[in-house]
Design an enzyme around this catalytic site. Sequence first.
Site, PDB file in Angstrom:
ATOM      1  N   GLY A  16      -6.424 -27.820 -34.766  1.00  0.00           N
ATOM      2  CA  GLY A  16      -5.429 -26.834 -35.107  1.00  0.00           C
ATOM      3  C   GLY A  16      -4.849 -26.191 -34.009  1.00  0.00           C
ATOM      4  O   GLY A  16      -3.660 -26.211 -33.725  1.00  0.00           O
ATOM      5  N   CYS A  90      -9.555 -29.412 -24.809  1.00  0.00           N
ATOM      6  CA  CYS A  90      -9.439 -28.712 -26.120  1.00  0.00           C
ATOM      7  C   CYS A  90     -10.389 -28.918 -27.134  1.00  0.00           C
ATOM      8  O   CYS A  90     -10.538 -28.272 -28.300  1.00  0.00           O
ATOM      9  CB  CYS A  90      -7.861 -28.585 -26.570  1.00  0.00           C
ATOM     10  N   ALA A  91     -11.166 -30.189 -26.938  1.00  0.00           N
ATOM     11  CA  ALA A  91     -12.105 -30.767 -27.900  1.00  0.00           C
ATOM     12  C   ALA A  91     -13.200 -29.587 -28.298  1.00  0.00           C
ATOM     13  O   ALA A  91     -13.850 -29.421 -27.083  1.00  0.00           O
ATOM     14  CB  ALA A  91     -12.567 -32.035 -27.788  1.00  0.00           C
ATOM     15  N   GLY A  92     -13.610 -29.483 -29.366  1.00  0.00           N
ATOM     16  CA  GLY A  92     -14.683 -28.405 -29.519  1.00  0.00           C
ATOM     17  C   GLY A  92     -15.268 -28.616 -30.883  1.00  0.00           C
ATOM     18  O   GLY A  92     -14.424 -28.510 -31.575  1.00  0.00           O
ATOM     19  N   ILE A  93     -16.468 -28.067 -31.158  1.00  0.00           N
ATOM     20  CA  ILE A  93     -16.966 -28.120 -32.292  1.00  0.00           C
ATOM     21  C   ILE A  93     -17.966 -26.889 -32.518  1.00  0.00           C
ATOM     22  O   ILE A  93     -18.296 -26.420 -31.520  1.00  0.00           O
ATOM     23  CB  ILE A  93     -17.970 -29.484 -32.756  1.00  0.00           C
ATOM     24  N   THR A  94     -18.207 -26.307 -33.641  1.00  0.00           N
ATOM     25  CA  THR A  94     -19.283 -25.487 -34.121  1.00  0.00           C
ATOM     26  C   THR A  94     -20.355 -25.726 -34.636  1.00  0.00           C
ATOM     27  O   THR A  94     -20.155 -26.867 -35.494  1.00  0.00           O
ATOM     28  CB  THR A  94     -18.561 -24.352 -34.627  1.00  0.00           C
ATOM     29  N   TYR A 155     -22.700 -22.712 -28.628  1.00  0.00           N
ATOM     30  CA  TYR A 155     -21.448 -22.463 -28.403  1.00  0.00           C
ATOM     31  C   TYR A 155     -21.093 -21.499 -27.454  1.00  0.00           C
ATOM     32  O   TYR A 155     -20.225 -21.800 -26.399  1.00  0.00           O
ATOM     33  CB  TYR A 155     -20.649 -22.267 -29.777  1.00  0.00           C
ATOM     34  N   PRO A 185      -9.242 -18.131 -26.202  1.00  0.00           N
ATOM     35  CA  PRO A 185      -8.915 -17.794 -27.201  1.00  0.00           C
ATOM     36  C   PRO A 185      -9.720 -16.805 -27.930  1.00  0.00           C
ATOM     37  O   PRO A 185     -11.187 -17.053 -27.969  1.00  0.00           O
ATOM     38  CB  PRO A 185      -8.338 -18.859 -27.996  1.00  0.00           C
ATOM     39  N   TYR A 187     -10.010 -15.258 -32.268  1.00  0.00           N
ATOM     40  CA  TYR A 187     -10.191 -15.795 -33.475  1.00  0.00           C
ATOM     41  C   TYR A 187      -8.675 -16.291 -33.617  1.00  0.00           C
ATOM     42  O   TYR A 187      -7.826 -15.457 -33.831  1.00  0.00           O
ATOM     43  CB  TYR A 187     -10.707 -15.006 -34.464  1.00  0.00           C
TER      44      TYR A 187
HETATM   45  N1  CAA Z   1     -25.038  -8.994 -36.038  1.00  0.00           N
HETATM   46  C1  CAA Z   1     -26.272  -8.521 -36.216  1.00  0.00           C
HETATM   47  N2  CAA Z   1     -26.799  -8.904 -37.388  1.00  0.00           N
HETATM   48  C2  CAA Z   1     -26.244  -9.762 -38.171  1.00  0.00           C
HETATM   49  C3  CAA Z   1     -24.947 -10.449 -37.955  1.00  0.00           C
HETATM   50  C4  CAA Z   1     -24.367  -9.825 -36.426  1.00  0.00           C
HETATM   51  N3  CAA Z   1     -23.208 -10.117 -36.075  1.00  0.00           N
HETATM   52  N4  CAA Z   1     -24.373 -11.313 -38.485  1.00  0.00           N
HETATM   53  C5  CAA Z   1     -25.629 -11.420 -39.587  1.00  0.00           C
HETATM   54  N5  CAA Z   1     -26.517 -10.731 -39.197  1.00  0.00           N
HETATM   55  C6  CAA Z   1     -27.929 -10.390 -39.910  1.00  0.00           C
HETATM   56  C7  CAA Z   1     -27.606 -10.477 -41.419  1.00  0.00           C
HETATM   57  O1  CAA Z   1     -27.279  -9.425 -41.785  1.00  0.00           O
HETATM   58  C8  CAA Z   1     -29.024 -10.916 -41.864  1.00  0.00           C
HETATM   59  O2  CAA Z   1     -29.928  -9.651 -41.709  1.00  0.00           O
HETATM   60  P1  CAA Z   1     -31.150  -9.754 -42.750  1.00  0.00           P
HETATM   61  O3  CAA Z   1     -31.997 -10.852 -42.356  1.00  0.00           O
HETATM   62  O4  CAA Z   1     -31.903  -8.537 -42.259  1.00  0.00           O
HETATM   63  O5  CAA Z   1     -30.691  -9.819 -43.967  1.00  0.00           O
HETATM   64  C9  CAA Z   1     -29.383 -11.817 -40.467  1.00  0.00           C
HETATM   65  O6  CAA Z   1     -28.584 -11.526 -39.483  1.00  0.00           O
HETATM   66  C10 CAA Z   1     -28.977 -13.379 -41.006  1.00  0.00           C
HETATM   67  O7  CAA Z   1     -29.685 -14.245 -40.108  1.00  0.00           O
HETATM   68  P2  CAA Z   1     -30.186 -15.570 -40.405  1.00  0.00           P
HETATM   69  O8  CAA Z   1     -30.762 -16.147 -39.308  1.00  0.00           O
HETATM   70  O9  CAA Z   1     -30.644 -15.996 -41.673  1.00  0.00           O
HETATM   71  O10 CAA Z   1     -28.523 -16.138 -40.429  1.00  0.00           O
HETATM   72  P3  CAA Z   1     -27.811 -17.020 -41.390  1.00  0.00           P
HETATM   73  O11 CAA Z   1     -28.182 -18.472 -41.464  1.00  0.00           O
HETATM   74  O12 CAA Z   1     -27.761 -16.274 -42.690  1.00  0.00           O
HETATM   75  O13 CAA Z   1     -26.108 -16.675 -40.951  1.00  0.00           O
HETATM   76  C11 CAA Z   1     -24.526 -17.327 -39.208  1.00  0.00           C
HETATM   77  C12 CAA Z   1     -26.018 -16.693 -39.511  1.00  0.00           C
HETATM   78  C13 CAA Z   1     -24.331 -18.659 -39.894  1.00  0.00           C
HETATM   79  C14 CAA Z   1     -24.310 -17.411 -37.728  1.00  0.00           C
HETATM   80  C15 CAA Z   1     -23.574 -16.379 -39.805  1.00  0.00           C
HETATM   81  O14 CAA Z   1     -23.714 -15.144 -39.410  1.00  0.00           O
HETATM   82  C16 CAA Z   1     -21.984 -16.522 -39.191  1.00  0.00           C
HETATM   83  O15 CAA Z   1     -21.563 -17.515 -39.717  1.00  0.00           O
HETATM   84  N6  CAA Z   1     -21.717 -15.719 -38.019  1.00  0.00           N
HETATM   85  C17 CAA Z   1     -20.364 -15.808 -37.696  1.00  0.00           C
HETATM   86  C18 CAA Z   1     -20.364 -16.901 -36.515  1.00  0.00           C
HETATM   87  C19 CAA Z   1     -19.012 -16.938 -35.847  1.00  0.00           C
HETATM   88  O16 CAA Z   1     -18.310 -16.064 -35.387  1.00  0.00           O
HETATM   89  N7  CAA Z   1     -18.641 -18.236 -35.547  1.00  0.00           N
HETATM   90  C20 CAA Z   1     -17.248 -18.312 -34.942  1.00  0.00           C
HETATM   91  C21 CAA Z   1     -16.829 -19.640 -35.300  1.00  0.00           C
HETATM   92  S1  CAA Z   1     -15.144 -19.765 -34.781  1.00  0.00           S
HETATM   93  C22 CAA Z   1     -15.295 -20.278 -33.473  1.00  0.00           C
HETATM   94  O17 CAA Z   1     -16.371 -20.468 -32.685  1.00  0.00           O
HETATM   95  C23 CAA Z   1     -13.677 -20.216 -32.688  1.00  0.00           C
HETATM   96  C24 CAA Z   1     -13.987 -19.348 -31.445  1.00  0.00           C
HETATM   97  O18 CAA Z   1     -13.932 -19.729 -30.402  1.00  0.00           O
HETATM   98  C25 CAA Z   1     -13.621 -17.809 -31.779  1.00  0.00           C
END
Ligand code: CAA
Length: 248
Positions: A16, A90-94, A155, A185, A187
């Site tokens: 992307g 720029c290569a990266g994964i999550t 990450y 960067p 989001y």
């Molecule tokens: N802060 C605090 N608590 C959080 C939270 C946060 N940011 N996000 C989720 N929680 C809580 C939930 O409410 C849940 O609470 P309960 O157990 O009390 O219900 C708990 O944490 C969930 O924990 P789990 O261990 O069960 O986590 P999960 O497997 O359900 O999901 C996750 C976790 C997949 C990481 C999900 O939160 C997620 O996708 N988060 C976004 C991650 C993100 O921003 N990634 C960026 C990708 S893009 C990128 O990386 C490019 C870049 O450079 C910007």
Amino acid sequence: MTQTAPVAWVTGGTGGIGSAICRELASQGYQVIAGYRNKEKAEGWLAEQHAAGFENIALSGIELDNFEACQAGVNEIRERFGSISVLVNCAGITRDTTLRKMSYEQWREVINCNLDSVFNTCRAVINDMLEHKYGRIVNISSINGRKGQFGQVNYSAAKAGMHGLTMALAQETATKNITVNTLSPGYIATDMIMKIPEEIRESIREAIPVKRYGTPEEIARAVVFLADEKSGFITGANLDINGGQFMG
Ligand code: CAA
């Protein structure tokens, strides 16, 4: 062979953000080498770039987490196109999940692809840059390497590590007219962020002061700026481009 255009290698070039970087560098007259992982997808991607008029983009499928493959791949690029003067990592994964659930493989995959690769690529190009007394390295990190992110210990660690490498290498190469910088960067509207569950994604977007995701082109503009010959006084720096989401 006679070198006609400066050569820029963009790892993750078909992704992307990488695609926009390749096009922007190609528009500036570079011979761009776009790194890819999936050959079939990459070939389709290249045909689109050529159809759009970016004839000066070529592909390279170097396995970035393999030290020897990077050395061999860079030798091949040198023979075909000339020495690399611009490297954009720029290569990266999550592999997002909380630490308590993260497997060793999920940790390793992200560290290998996002951090080991940066050592391997820099190591493969640096001697040519030192010899030519010129080079520009831009490491694409992330806002999440700056502030940490729930669900991304792998990450965030890799992306923070990238900037450590940037600062150290910038010092080692400063007297040789080589600059090494990090661009972090926030989001950006790409497939990578579409993997985040919608509800969480929306809450992230709401938290961005400008109330929108960034575009790949907004990142590419800054890469070209850092890669410019005239940007020689900028080295060891980190540039945040995140719509105000993190001001460190
Ligand atoms: N802060 C605090 N608590 C959080 C939270 C946060 N940011 N996000 C989720 N929680 C809580 C939930 O409410 C849940 O609470 P309960 O157990 O009390 O219900 C708990 O944490 C969930 O924990 P789990 O261990 O069960 O986590 P999960 O497997 O359900 O999901 C996750 C976790 C997949 C990481 C999900 O939160 C997620 O996708 N988060 C976004 C991650 C993100 O921003 N990634 C960026 C990708 S893009 C990128 O990386 C490019 C870049 O450079 C910007």
